[in-house]
Scaffold this motif. Sequence first.
Motif, PDB file in Angstrom:
ATOM      1  N   GLU A   1       0.894  -1.114   0.033  1.00  0.00           N
ATOM      2  CA  GLU A   1       0.124  -0.002  -0.034  1.00  0.00           C
ATOM      3  C   GLU A   1       0.802   1.338  -0.117  1.00  0.00           C
ATOM      4  OE1 GLU A   1      -1.053  -0.636   4.730  1.00  0.00           O
ATOM      5  OE2 GLU A   1      -2.491   0.222   3.499  1.00  0.00           O
ATOM      6  N   TYR A   2       2.338   1.195   0.450  1.00  0.00           N
ATOM      7  CA  TYR A   2       3.043   2.184   0.695  1.00  0.00           C
ATOM      8  C   TYR A   2       4.003   2.542  -0.692  1.00  0.00           C
ATOM      9  CZ  TYR A   2       2.013   2.750   5.571  1.00  0.00           C
ATOM     10  OH  TYR A   2       1.423   3.331   6.603  1.00  0.00           O
ATOM     11  N   GLN A   3       3.954   1.152  -1.239  1.00  0.00           N
ATOM     12  CA  GLN A   3       4.858   1.114  -3.060  1.00  0.00           C
ATOM     13  C   GLN A   3       3.834   1.670  -3.848  1.00  0.00           C
ATOM     14  OE1 GLN A   3       6.591  -2.595  -3.133  1.00  0.00           O
ATOM     15  NE2 GLN A   3       8.248  -1.919  -1.989  1.00  0.00           N
ATOM     16  N   LEU A   4       2.507   1.361  -3.921  1.00  0.00           N
ATOM     17  CA  LEU A   4       1.653   1.893  -5.029  1.00  0.00           C
ATOM     18  C   LEU A   4       1.242   3.285  -4.731  1.00  0.00           C
ATOM     19  CD1 LEU A   4      -0.769  -1.387  -5.066  1.00  0.00           C
ATOM     20  CD2 LEU A   4       1.135  -0.667  -6.461  1.00  0.00           C
ATOM     21  N   ALA A   5       0.887   3.709  -5.903  1.00  0.00           N
ATOM     22  CA  ALA A   5       0.445   5.251  -6.080  1.00  0.00           C
ATOM     23  C   ALA A   5      -0.924   5.459  -5.520  1.00  0.00           C
ATOM     24  CB  ALA A   5       0.715   5.650  -7.666  1.00  0.00           C
ATOM     25  N   ASN A   6      -1.205   6.755  -5.475  1.00  0.00           N
ATOM     26  CA  ASN A   6      -2.680   6.897  -5.207  1.00  0.00           C
ATOM     27  C   ASN A   6      -3.516   7.023  -6.660  1.00  0.00           C
ATOM     28  OD1 ASN A   6      -1.945   7.178  -2.510  1.00  0.00           O
ATOM     29  ND2 ASN A   6      -1.788   9.517  -2.483  1.00  0.00           N
ATOM     30  N   ALA A   7      -4.545   6.354  -6.811  1.00  0.00           N
ATOM     31  CA  ALA A   7      -5.383   6.052  -7.973  1.00  0.00           C
ATOM     32  C   ALA A   7      -5.933   7.416  -8.365  1.00  0.00           C
ATOM     33  CB  ALA A   7      -6.404   5.129  -7.865  1.00  0.00           C
ATOM     34  N   GLY A   8      -5.587   7.755  -9.774  1.00  0.00           N
ATOM     35  CA  GLY A   8      -6.239   8.980 -10.095  1.00  0.00           C
ATOM     36  C   GLY A   8      -5.254  10.205  -9.738  1.00  0.00           C
TER      37      GLY A   8
ATOM     38  N   ASN B   1      -8.697   7.655 -16.487  1.00  0.00           N
ATOM     39  CA  ASN B   1      -8.867   6.300 -16.682  1.00  0.00           C
ATOM     40  C   ASN B   1      -7.955   5.314 -15.746  1.00  0.00           C
ATOM     41  OD1 ASN B   1      -9.992   4.305 -18.432  1.00  0.00           O
ATOM     42  ND2 ASN B   1      -8.059   4.039 -19.728  1.00  0.00           N
ATOM     43  N   GLU B   2      -7.953   5.669 -14.411  1.00  0.00           N
ATOM     44  CA  GLU B   2      -7.355   4.780 -13.530  1.00  0.00           C
ATOM     45  C   GLU B   2      -8.363   4.796 -12.322  1.00  0.00           C
ATOM     46  OE1 GLU B   2      -2.756   4.604 -11.892  1.00  0.00           O
ATOM     47  OE2 GLU B   2      -3.884   6.457 -11.286  1.00  0.00           O
ATOM     48  N   GLY B   3      -8.615   3.728 -11.923  1.00  0.00           N
ATOM     49  CA  GLY B   3      -9.391   3.133 -10.838  1.00  0.00           C
ATOM     50  C   GLY B   3      -8.655   2.807  -9.583  1.00  0.00           C
ATOM     51  N   TYR B   4      -9.475   2.912  -8.515  1.00  0.00           N
ATOM     52  CA  TYR B   4      -8.907   2.270  -7.345  1.00  0.00           C
ATOM     53  C   TYR B   4      -9.206   1.014  -6.949  1.00  0.00           C
ATOM     54  CZ  TYR B   4      -8.354   1.920  -1.989  1.00  0.00           C
ATOM     55  OH  TYR B   4      -8.005   1.577  -0.849  1.00  0.00           O
ATOM     56  N   PRO B   5      -8.239   0.081  -6.549  1.00  0.00           N
ATOM     57  CA  PRO B   5      -6.697   0.332  -6.231  1.00  0.00           C
ATOM     58  C   PRO B   5      -6.099   0.414  -7.667  1.00  0.00           C
ATOM     59  CG  PRO B   5      -7.399  -1.737  -5.645  1.00  0.00           C
ATOM     60  CD  PRO B   5      -8.543  -1.367  -6.127  1.00  0.00           C
ATOM     61  N   THR B   6      -4.794   0.931  -7.730  1.00  0.00           N
ATOM     62  CA  THR B   6      -4.025   0.849  -9.001  1.00  0.00           C
ATOM     63  C   THR B   6      -2.937  -0.018  -8.791  1.00  0.00           C
ATOM     64  OG1 THR B   6      -2.783   2.371 -10.377  1.00  0.00           O
ATOM     65  CG2 THR B   6      -2.736   2.960  -8.009  1.00  0.00           C
ATOM     66  N   THR B   7      -2.460  -0.480  -9.752  1.00  0.00           N
ATOM     67  CA  THR B   7      -1.166  -1.294  -9.716  1.00  0.00           C
ATOM     68  C   THR B   7       0.176  -0.347 -10.104  1.00  0.00           C
ATOM     69  OG1 THR B   7      -1.631  -1.865 -12.003  1.00  0.00           O
ATOM     70  CG2 THR B   7      -2.362  -3.278 -10.649  1.00  0.00           C
ATOM     71  N   ARG B   8       0.036   0.954 -10.409  1.00  0.00           N
ATOM     72  CA  ARG B   8       0.940   1.808 -10.653  1.00  0.00           C
ATOM     73  C   ARG B   8       1.848   2.013  -9.580  1.00  0.00           C
ATOM     74  NH1 ARG B   8       0.930   7.629 -10.493  1.00  0.00           N
ATOM     75  NH2 ARG B   8      -1.209   7.795 -10.182  1.00  0.00           N
ATOM     76  N   HIS B   9       3.274   1.863  -9.655  1.00  0.00           N
ATOM     77  CA  HIS B   9       4.240   2.357  -8.611  1.00  0.00           C
ATOM     78  C   HIS B   9       4.102   3.872  -8.178  1.00  0.00           C
ATOM     79  CE1 HIS B   9       8.058   2.486  -6.298  1.00  0.00           C
ATOM     80  NE2 HIS B   9       7.968   1.438  -6.151  1.00  0.00           N
ATOM     81  N   HIS B  10       4.417   4.270  -7.148  1.00  0.00           N
ATOM     82  CA  HIS B  10       4.307   5.661  -6.635  1.00  0.00           C
ATOM     83  C   HIS B  10       5.398   6.690  -7.502  1.00  0.00           C
ATOM     84  CE1 HIS B  10       7.678   5.781  -3.886  1.00  0.00           C
ATOM     85  NE2 HIS B  10       7.601   4.608  -3.624  1.00  0.00           N
ATOM     86  N   SER B  11       6.548   6.193  -7.619  1.00  0.00           N
ATOM     87  CA  SER B  11       7.424   6.642  -8.404  1.00  0.00           C
ATOM     88  C   SER B  11       7.200   6.975  -9.873  1.00  0.00           C
ATOM     89  CB  SER B  11       8.777   6.029  -8.252  1.00  0.00           C
ATOM     90  OG  SER B  11       8.782   4.892  -8.969  1.00  0.00           O
ATOM     91  N   MET B  12       6.219   6.194 -10.519  1.00  0.00           N
ATOM     92  CA  MET B  12       5.948   6.463 -11.949  1.00  0.00           C
ATOM     93  C   MET B  12       4.823   7.521 -12.015  1.00  0.00           C
ATOM     94  SD  MET B  12       5.435   2.395 -13.174  1.00  0.00           S
ATOM     95  CE  MET B  12       4.323   3.317 -14.715  1.00  0.00           C
ATOM     96  N   ILE B  13       5.114   8.453 -12.894  1.00  0.00           N
ATOM     97  CA  ILE B  13       4.210   9.477 -13.353  1.00  0.00           C
ATOM     98  C   ILE B  13       4.026   9.253 -14.938  1.00  0.00           C
ATOM     99  CG2 ILE B  13       3.940  11.953 -13.467  1.00  0.00           C
ATOM    100  CD1 ILE B  13       5.743  12.196 -11.316  1.00  0.00           C
ATOM    101  N   PRO B  14       3.123   8.972 -15.472  1.00  0.00           N
ATOM    102  CA  PRO B  14       2.534   8.482 -16.812  1.00  0.00           C
ATOM    103  C   PRO B  14       2.535   9.722 -17.556  1.00  0.00           C
ATOM    104  CG  PRO B  14       0.652   8.218 -15.350  1.00  0.00           C
ATOM    105  CD  PRO B  14       1.650   8.481 -14.406  1.00  0.00           C
ATOM    106  N   ASN B  15       2.923   9.398 -18.845  1.00  0.00           N
ATOM    107  CA  ASN B  15       2.584  10.994 -19.796  1.00  0.00           C
ATOM    108  C   ASN B  15       1.294  10.845 -20.255  1.00  0.00           C
ATOM    109  OD1 ASN B  15       5.425  11.229 -19.444  1.00  0.00           O
ATOM    110  ND2 ASN B  15       6.120   9.874 -20.720  1.00  0.00           N
ATOM    111  N   MET B  16       0.629   9.632 -20.386  1.00  0.00           N
ATOM    112  CA  MET B  16      -0.637   9.809 -21.117  1.00  0.00           C
ATOM    113  C   MET B  16      -1.790  10.073 -19.913  1.00  0.00           C
ATOM    114  SD  MET B  16      -0.210   8.982 -24.086  1.00  0.00           S
ATOM    115  CE  MET B  16      -1.732   8.234 -24.875  1.00  0.00           C
TER     116      MET B  16
END
Length: 1138
Positions: free
Chosen positions: A833-840, A1003-1018
Amino acid sequence: MLKFYSRFEISDESGDPLTDHDMTQLHYSKITSLQKAVFAKFPELRNFALANVASVHSKEQLLKHFSPLSQENLRAIATYLHLVPSLEIEKDYQWCRYDTEFLRELLVSRHEKRSSQLEALNEMPLYPTEDIIWNENVVPTAYFSGEGCLALPKLNLQFLTLHDYLLRNFNLFRLESTYEIRQDIEDAVSRLCPWKAEDGAVYWGGWARMAQPILNFAVVEVAKPNIGEKRPSRVRADVSVNLAVRPEIKGEWENLRKHDVCFLISVVPPNPIGTKYNYKEAFIPQVGLKCVRGCEVEGMLDSNGRVIEDGPEPRPSLPGDQRTYRVWLDSNQYFIDMDNTDDGKDDVYGGFNILLRRKPKENNFKAVLETIRELMNTECVVPEWLHDIILGYGDPSAANYTRMQNQISAMDFNDTFIDMDHLRSCFPNYEVKVKTDDPTKLVRPFKLTFEDLAKKEQEEKHHVITVEPHIIPKRGPYLFNEPKKNTIPFTPTQVEAIKSGMQPGLTLVVGPPGTGKTDVAVQIISNLYHNFPNQRTLIVTHSNQALNQLFEKIVELDIDERHLLRLGHGEEALETEKDFSRYGRVNYVLAKRIDLLMEVQRLQESLEVNGDVAYTCETAGHFYLYQILSRWEQFESIVRPKSGRAVPVETQKTFEEDVDIADSCFRYIKHIFDELEEFRAFELLRSGLDRSKYLLVKEAKIIAMTCTHAALKRKELVDMGFKYDNILMEEAAQILEIETFIPLLLQNPQDGYNRLKRWIMIGDHHQLPPVIKNMAFQKYSNMEQSLFTRLVRLGVPTVDLDGQGRSRPSICNLYRWRYKELGNLIHVLNWPEYQLANAGFTYDFQLIDVQDFNSIGESEPSPYFYQNLAEAEYCVAVFMFMRLIGYPANKISILTTYNGQKHLIRDVINTRCADNPLIGRPHKVTTVDKYQGQQNDYILLSLVRTKAVGHLRDVRRLVVAMSRARLGLYVFARVSLFQNCFELTPTFQQLMSRPTTLSLILNEGYPTTRHHSMIPNMNVMEVQDMTQMANFVYSYYMEKVKVMKDYYQAQRKWEKPGDCHIKKHEGIISSHPGEDRDTDSEDEESGNKQMPVPIQDEPVEEATKSEVNDVAGCTQEPAKSEETNSTDANMEDVPESS
């Protein structure tokens, strides 16, 4: 003030405190020395010299004797008493005056009898009157800038004596209570709108929840004075009011309890009917207030005129709306008022026309003042090792366990350590020796011997720990007999705090947010319980909520619940099925007694013993002694004969294992009879009150209460013979100085000594202090300084917890700078939960700049009631967005720094989404001050102000605000204002390092699988302002509802009964019908749902198709400010706190 302290009860030579008796003897010695002097040298004062002391010690009598004397005679007497220099050395003291007026005043002031502070205090009315309540010199109202001098006592670092300490606290507590009473009176009376009718009577143009017009008032009893007193021993009166109000308000009035404080108010309004009350003008001239007197409720009268007593029986229902209350008046005040009436002044008891009540939580002032006054009348025996530290003198570290004479070198740390590796990691600076070579035996519990504690000061100390694992004898053959064990891997500093708390002396633990203060406290309590089974521990906290959190964790440890007791009115909020209140524990004991006697009966039947042995605890004791114990001794004599040659016995396992099982079974049986022996007293005591007192005084080992309850019930506890050996205080930095001190003295001294052995205080002085509403008392008198903070300032050694396990490291950085060495526990780096980003959301924390809406930023509908509509709407829009992409509502809290904004946000939520099943309400909407001690995963924070920084300038409030979030923190504020505030720079520099426009990921729902350090360009959307966010979420919501509606309409097909296709269930099938993973909710048609509508004054911004397809959200456009400012704004907006 100078006269007061120049004659203070303290020895000028030794600094020791002096009692009233000592001061009287000192006065007599001065008078007699003066009489001897004038008898020998001045024959013209022979009458004075031969008079008895009582006839010449007042100022008037002394002036009568000394006024005729010449300047030469006065100087000769003063020189003889060494009060002025003699003629020979006069030239060395040019500054000294010798005129007649000065010399006469010198002799009179030195020898007149000083008025006893204690007598004056005992004769003082505890209820404030109109003369004090609206006296600006005594209770200032204006904002205190910090400049200038006020006639108020101060709470600094040091005090002269305990009497001085208590007196200052008494005066300040009384004045702070008076300020709060003034606010309540002004609020309630102004709501009643008293007007002058044409016939001169009072006409009530409004109504108030907390005040009612009086129909009848009569003094019904004035009891004779006690011997040696002038005031009546008791004054009682009857007050009648008409409760023609809503049922819930009528219930509040009818539920006034015994000892609740009310106020009797007399008003003679000067203004005619229809005059509007102006909050900006003075209060008294507008309402015509004449007098205020306090009273204490004895009870409500029934139809026969008898007081309805509080008890388990339901109250009788009374006909009609008129209710009469029997109240006690203040005897001191009544005596003063009657004296004034005799002198020709008006009788104040003939004109009362308003009865005012106050909220119970804010209405404890009289009981606390009585407790302080009682402490000043008794000999306060503070533990010798604490006395100087409390007064602020001596070595600050003198009470630390390392300096105490009675250190304990060998301690059983029970289940504190998970395993041997954990133990070694907790003592990095110690050499660890183990008493066994068998690695299989190195399992907890461990007994530790600290060699450095066993040495004397002059001896060389070696940092060596000897570890001895030991096996706790099995308590019985069943699984529930296994002891509960701690599962928390404590850090080295937490273990040091636990070690210090187990040792005698004073322990101060500074716990930054999320560092496990409660877990440390619970482990200290558990270890004390097991190491010292005959000692009793008192737990004191500031709030019921903290006490309940502590108690819920204590219940989970290996502590017998019959030894737990919770005092006060907050036990209803305990999230346990068991009742730990006094009567709840009595019921538990009685029920447990019956269960145990049934077990005894089963045992009797299995042994085929005749007789009714399971009738009482006493008969069960005889059964154990003559039947059980004799059989066990016979068994032991066979299995373990004294000769040492055991008789061959057929065993199922090994001989030793079977003997261990037999021993554990006997321990289980013995424990049954030991408990019954303890419960025997409950058979002898028949009333519930006697049983509850016995439970408190004898049975309970761990007693918990709030500091307010301790102050209210001190006399009752002392009279009962309450005893305790250890005190543990949670939230110590939030407790008033005097409310921290009172729990030290809840027991009578033994042989002149206080039996207290340990005092553990856990708190954080970097977070918010006690709530003091008056700025002058808060800042000038330093009343907001807790005893915990004062001890830290004095240099008392502290244990600083240094590992936080609440927030993401990035969020922790926002307040980490305020602490010495605050690090992160390993789980905030490793848990998913600390490694994943906040969805949205692009970022895990962000500062969002909020500009004016309709050219309005902050507003102030009434004084100090600050609101900001743009921030309120923005917060609610973001909350709705989070809900619509899947965030649970209970993981989101909305905080703000002002009460006005709190009410406004609640109004916006009620308008926008409260009743919408897709959205609902957040977990809490409250102020930062009220939320101290709590946490949530996601925090939306509104800072409100746009013109001045306000009270967020207090860094302690900033630390609390930044440290409530675990995973996400989103701050809504006027960036240009707060970024320039010097005090907030370390935090706002980090907040400003990220964009100040809200950055969303579509286009991102809770919970996400994105890592908190990733910032998508799209799919990144930058929200420019509140209006864009509101319209965007509204469009999103409508699209989501449309998709859901189409889906459910497509699914709606009629099938005949029995034709329904049965599918195989995929996934986990719960065996329990209440399992959370199964749901019994049914989808409703979307037509029944609340549909938000867009604003009318601005068109909805057309959302692009890509936005609508990517997101799901909703809102209305912000309402006009006058619509949402309908909240009751007649309250001063200070930060709320419990």
